[in-house]
Design a protein around this motif. Structure first.
Motif, PDB file in Angstrom:
ATOM      1  N   ILE A  25      17.952   0.646 -13.712  1.00 35.69           N
ATOM      2  CA  ILE A  25      19.221   0.698 -12.967  1.00 35.69           C
ATOM      3  C   ILE A  25      20.401   0.230 -13.828  1.00 35.69           C
ATOM      4  O   ILE A  25      21.397   0.952 -13.977  1.00 35.69           O
ATOM      5  N   PRO A  26      20.360  -0.973 -14.427  1.00 34.37           N
ATOM      6  CA  PRO A  26      21.485  -1.337 -15.304  1.00 34.37           C
ATOM      7  C   PRO A  26      21.617  -0.429 -16.519  1.00 34.37           C
ATOM      8  O   PRO A  26      22.738  -0.128 -16.953  1.00 34.37           O
ATOM      9  N   ALA A  27      20.478   0.028 -17.078  1.00 34.43           N
ATOM     10  CA  ALA A  27      20.541   0.889 -18.259  1.00 34.43           C
ATOM     11  C   ALA A  27      21.106   2.263 -17.935  1.00 34.43           C
ATOM     12  O   ALA A  27      21.469   3.002 -18.853  1.00 34.43           O
ATOM     13  N   ALA A  28      21.186   2.619 -16.669  1.00 41.55           N
ATOM     14  CA  ALA A  28      21.855   3.859 -16.265  1.00 41.55           C
ATOM     15  C   ALA A  28      23.315   3.612 -15.896  1.00 41.55           C
ATOM     16  O   ALA A  28      24.171   4.466 -16.145  1.00 41.55           O
ATOM     17  N   LEU A  29      23.616   2.448 -15.312  1.00 38.76           N
ATOM     18  CA  LEU A  29      24.981   2.167 -14.872  1.00 38.76           C
ATOM     19  C   LEU A  29      25.894   1.791 -16.040  1.00 38.76           C
ATOM     20  O   LEU A  29      27.059   2.205 -16.079  1.00 38.76           O
ATOM     21  N   PHE A  30      25.392   1.001 -16.980  1.00 33.10           N
ATOM     22  CA  PHE A  30      26.238   0.561 -18.096  1.00 33.10           C
ATOM     23  C   PHE A  30      26.777   1.734 -18.924  1.00 33.10           C
ATOM     24  O   PHE A  30      27.989   1.828 -19.152  1.00 33.10           O
ATOM     25  N   ILE A  83      17.970  -8.054 -21.732  1.00 35.88           N
ATOM     26  CA  ILE A  83      19.211  -7.732 -22.435  1.00 35.88           C
ATOM     27  C   ILE A  83      18.997  -6.772 -23.605  1.00 35.88           C
ATOM     28  O   ILE A  83      19.748  -5.789 -23.752  1.00 35.88           O
ATOM     29  N   PRO A  84      17.996  -6.986 -24.487  1.00 35.37           N
ATOM     30  CA  PRO A  84      17.811  -6.004 -25.574  1.00 35.37           C
ATOM     31  C   PRO A  84      17.549  -4.594 -25.079  1.00 35.37           C
ATOM     32  O   PRO A  84      18.027  -3.617 -25.676  1.00 35.37           O
ATOM     33  N   LEU A  85      16.808  -4.469 -23.982  1.00 35.05           N
ATOM     34  CA  LEU A  85      16.525  -3.144 -23.428  1.00 35.05           C
ATOM     35  C   LEU A  85      17.795  -2.509 -22.875  1.00 35.05           C
ATOM     36  O   LEU A  85      18.043  -1.317 -23.085  1.00 35.05           O
ATOM     37  N   TRP A  86      18.606  -3.279 -22.163  1.00 37.22           N
ATOM     38  CA  TRP A  86      19.857  -2.738 -21.628  1.00 37.22           C
ATOM     39  C   TRP A  86      20.774  -2.282 -22.756  1.00 37.22           C
ATOM     40  O   TRP A  86      21.341  -1.186 -22.698  1.00 37.22           O
ATOM     41  N   VAL A  87      20.922  -3.120 -23.775  1.00 35.83           N
ATOM     42  CA  VAL A  87      21.829  -2.787 -24.882  1.00 35.83           C
ATOM     43  C   VAL A  87      21.329  -1.557 -25.632  1.00 35.83           C
ATOM     44  O   VAL A  87      22.103  -0.645 -25.959  1.00 35.83           O
ATOM     45  N   MET A 143      23.337   2.010 -25.832  1.00 34.63           N
ATOM     46  CA  MET A 143      23.816   2.548 -27.104  1.00 34.63           C
ATOM     47  C   MET A 143      23.271   3.954 -27.360  1.00 34.63           C
ATOM     48  O   MET A 143      23.999   4.834 -27.821  1.00 34.63           O
ATOM     49  N   PHE A 144      22.012   4.181 -27.032  1.00 35.63           N
ATOM     50  CA  PHE A 144      21.422   5.489 -27.284  1.00 35.63           C
ATOM     51  C   PHE A 144      21.967   6.547 -26.327  1.00 35.63           C
ATOM     52  O   PHE A 144      21.985   7.737 -26.658  1.00 35.63           O
ATOM     53  N   ALA A 145      22.428   6.138 -25.151  1.00 30.64           N
ATOM     54  CA  ALA A 145      22.900   7.104 -24.157  1.00 30.64           C
ATOM     55  C   ALA A 145      24.377   7.423 -24.286  1.00 30.64           C
ATOM     56  O   ALA A 145      24.824   8.480 -23.813  1.00 30.64           O
ATOM     57  N   LEU A 146      25.151   6.546 -24.894  1.00 30.52           N
ATOM     58  CA  LEU A 146      26.608   6.713 -24.902  1.00 30.52           C
ATOM     59  C   LEU A 146      27.093   8.005 -25.552  1.00 30.52           C
ATOM     60  O   LEU A 146      27.974   8.680 -24.992  1.00 30.52           O
ATOM     61  N   PRO A 147      26.605   8.421 -26.723  1.00 26.35           N
ATOM     62  CA  PRO A 147      27.155   9.654 -27.320  1.00 26.35           C
ATOM     63  C   PRO A 147      27.028  10.869 -26.422  1.00 26.35           C
ATOM     64  O   PRO A 147      28.003  11.604 -26.227  1.00 26.35           O
ATOM     65  N   LEU A 148      25.841  11.093 -25.863  1.00 25.42           N
ATOM     66  CA  LEU A 148      25.662  12.254 -24.987  1.00 25.42           C
ATOM     67  C   LEU A 148      26.456  12.102 -23.705  1.00 25.42           C
ATOM     68  O   LEU A 148      27.036  13.070 -23.204  1.00 25.42           O
ATOM     69  N   ALA A 149      26.515  10.888 -23.157  1.00 27.79           N
ATOM     70  CA  ALA A 149      27.256  10.672 -21.913  1.00 27.79           C
ATOM     71  C   ALA A 149      28.739  10.940 -22.106  1.00 27.79           C
ATOM     72  O   ALA A 149      29.378  11.613 -21.277  1.00 27.79           O
ATOM     73  N   VAL A 150      29.314  10.428 -23.179  1.00 26.82           N
ATOM     74  CA  VAL A 150      30.741  10.654 -23.443  1.00 26.82           C
ATOM     75  C   VAL A 150      31.011  12.138 -23.637  1.00 26.82           C
ATOM     76  O   VAL A 150      31.999  12.682 -23.119  1.00 26.82           O
ATOM     77  N   PHE A 151      30.138  12.813 -24.370  1.00 26.71           N
ATOM     78  CA  PHE A 151      30.335  14.240 -24.638  1.00 26.71           C
ATOM     79  C   PHE A 151      30.300  15.060 -23.343  1.00 26.71           C
ATOM     80  O   PHE A 151      31.199  15.880 -23.087  1.00 26.71           O
ATOM     81  N   LEU A 152      29.305  14.847 -22.511  1.00 25.24           N
ATOM     82  CA  LEU A 152      29.165  15.648 -21.281  1.00 25.24           C
ATOM     83  C   LEU A 152      30.264  15.346 -20.276  1.00 25.24           C
ATOM     84  O   LEU A 152      30.867  16.260 -19.702  1.00 25.24           O
ATOM     85  N   ILE A 153      30.531  14.071 -20.058  1.00 22.75           N
ATOM     86  CA  ILE A 153      31.539  13.712 -19.050  1.00 22.75           C
ATOM     87  C   ILE A 153      32.933  14.080 -19.541  1.00 22.75           C
ATOM     88  O   ILE A 153      33.799  14.485 -18.744  1.00 22.75           O
ATOM     89  N   SER A 183      34.800  13.746 -10.412  1.00 22.74           N
ATOM     90  CA  SER A 183      33.758  13.807 -11.437  1.00 22.74           C
ATOM     91  C   SER A 183      32.390  13.384 -10.923  1.00 22.74           C
ATOM     92  O   SER A 183      31.467  13.222 -11.729  1.00 22.74           O
ATOM     93  N   VAL A 184      32.248  13.201  -9.626  1.00 22.26           N
ATOM     94  CA  VAL A 184      30.959  12.752  -9.072  1.00 22.26           C
ATOM     95  C   VAL A 184      29.805  13.675  -9.461  1.00 22.26           C
ATOM     96  O   VAL A 184      28.723  13.192  -9.823  1.00 22.26           O
ATOM     97  N   PRO A 185      29.947  15.014  -9.398  1.00 23.73           N
ATOM     98  CA  PRO A 185      28.804  15.858  -9.800  1.00 23.73           C
ATOM     99  C   PRO A 185      28.337  15.621 -11.228  1.00 23.73           C
ATOM    100  O   PRO A 185      27.148  15.513 -11.494  1.00 23.73           O
ATOM    101  N   ALA A 186      29.284  15.537 -12.170  1.00 26.68           N
ATOM    102  CA  ALA A 186      28.899  15.312 -13.566  1.00 26.68           C
ATOM    103  C   ALA A 186      28.295  13.933 -13.757  1.00 26.68           C
ATOM    104  O   ALA A 186      27.298  13.769 -14.477  1.00 26.68           O
ATOM    105  N   ILE A 187      28.880  12.921 -13.118  1.00 27.60           N
ATOM    106  CA  ILE A 187      28.361  11.558 -13.249  1.00 27.60           C
ATOM    107  C   ILE A 187      26.965  11.457 -12.648  1.00 27.60           C
ATOM    108  O   ILE A 187      26.060  10.850 -13.237  1.00 27.60           O
ATOM    109  N   ALA A 188      26.774  12.046 -11.478  1.00 25.87           N
ATOM    110  CA  ALA A 188      25.455  11.996 -10.839  1.00 25.87           C
ATOM    111  C   ALA A 188      24.414  12.743 -11.654  1.00 25.87           C
ATOM    112  O   ALA A 188      23.256  12.304 -11.738  1.00 25.87           O
ATOM    113  N   SER A 189      24.801  13.857 -12.254  1.00 26.05           N
ATOM    114  CA  SER A 189      23.844  14.615 -13.069  1.00 26.05           C
ATOM    115  C   SER A 189      23.359  13.790 -14.247  1.00 26.05           C
ATOM    116  O   SER A 189      22.158  13.715 -14.519  1.00 26.05           O
TER     117      SER A 189
END
Length: 319
Positions: free
Chosen positions: A108-113, A181-185, A189-199, A233-239
């Protein structure tokens, strides 16, 4: 300008006909052969899942010594596998439940952050003009090609030993072992590039007139972001939330690297791996634990399915 000329200008032009799927293609896709092919693929996709479910319901001796298809000639079923996996037994101390809740605490936090950070970054790159925005966007896009395995060792060293550049301490030496904390971070970090690009691609397609009207009314960037961009942007964020949650829930590599196999922080995938690695090929217990593990991803997917479909189709057509 005369009234007649003004009326002629004001008359809306009829919409241009949209390109449609060729008739031959539609007939091919709707033919009995296409329907039969889809049914065949569905059956082939379902058979392995049915085999796993059957194995999870078979006694240990039968599951380890014969194939699941023998149930048609020698049917034997038991719920002891699920009971042992859930509550724990002689071979599985503690059971699966602590790991199950650890997966929630991680996913849950690793998806929200990353969603929170990526949404704000995507808005800034799309609608806040500043020098270097295009360069930053392409750098973020290029970070997607960095393999996950390359970053595991540097991150592990950073979490355990800190990070310093000469006399400057960037990350202090903190003892983060036994925490989430290490798992969340790492997952963030691994999700941010794709998330920024898609959103970013979704937010950049929002109507410019809407943004300009909000600015004329005195709205600042925070108000525009909170009141206009986020609801649209709810559809893109939810996807992306579905993808990220399922990715983290099913992850094993990052979990083993930063959490180990301890019940304090290890997720459900580490528990499933420990059954096979410690006690041998206990197919009946592994398959029972696997079906317990997929309950949450199924609920998440079907609950957010309408947002998922809207997010996939968003931006594919205009108008």
């Amino acid at each position: 300008m005369s009234v007649e000329a003004h009326q002629l200008i004001a008359i809306p032009q009829p919409d241009q006909p949209k390109p449609s799927i060729p008739v031959a293609v539609r007939k091919t896709l709707s033919s009995p052969w296409a329907t039969g092919f889809v049914i065949l693929l569905t059956v082939l996709w379902t058979i392995p899942t049915f085999g796993l479910l059957t194995t999870s319901l078979r006694p240990s001796e039968d599951a380890n010594n014969s194939g699941w298809w023998t149930i048609f000639t020698n049917p034997s079923f038991t719920m002891n596998n699920y009971s042992e996996v859930l509550t724990g037994g002689d071979t599985i101390p503690g059971g699966i439940l602590p790991y199950f809740f650890n997966s929630f605490a991680i996913a849950i936090p690793a998806a929200l952050f990353p969603l929170a950070l990526a949404t704000m970054a995507a808005y800034a790159l799309a609608w806040i003009p500043f020098k270097g925005a295009t360069t930053i966007f392409f750098v973020v896009f290029a970070l997607q090609v960095v393999p996950l395995q390359m970053a595991l060792l540097p991150l592990l060293q950073m979490f355990n030993l800190g990070w310093s550049i000469g006399p400057i301490t960037v990350v202090p030496d903190l003892d983060l072992s036994g925490t989430y904390i290490p798992l969340w971070v790492a997952h963030t970090m691994f999700a941010l590039p794709l998330a920024v690009f898609l959103i970013h691609n979704f937010i950049a397609q929002l109507p410019r007139d809407l943004m300009e009207a909000a600015r004329v009314d005195g709205a600042g960037h925070f108000t525009i972001f909170w009141r206009i961009v986020l609801p649209l942007s709810v559809p893109a964020i939810a996807s992306f939330a579905i993808f990220q949650f399922l990715w983290v829930w099913n992850d094993l590599l990052v979990a083993l690297t930063f959490a180990g196999g301890t019940p304090d922080v290890a997720p459900i995938t580490a528990y499933l791996a420990s059954i096979k690695g410690t006690y041998g090929a206990q197919l009946d217990l592994i398959t029972a634990g696997a079906f317990i593990a997929i309950i949450v991803p199924l609920i998440v997917f079907f609950a957010l399915q309408r947002f998922f479909v809207r997010g996939l189709l968003a931006g594919s057509v205009k108008g």
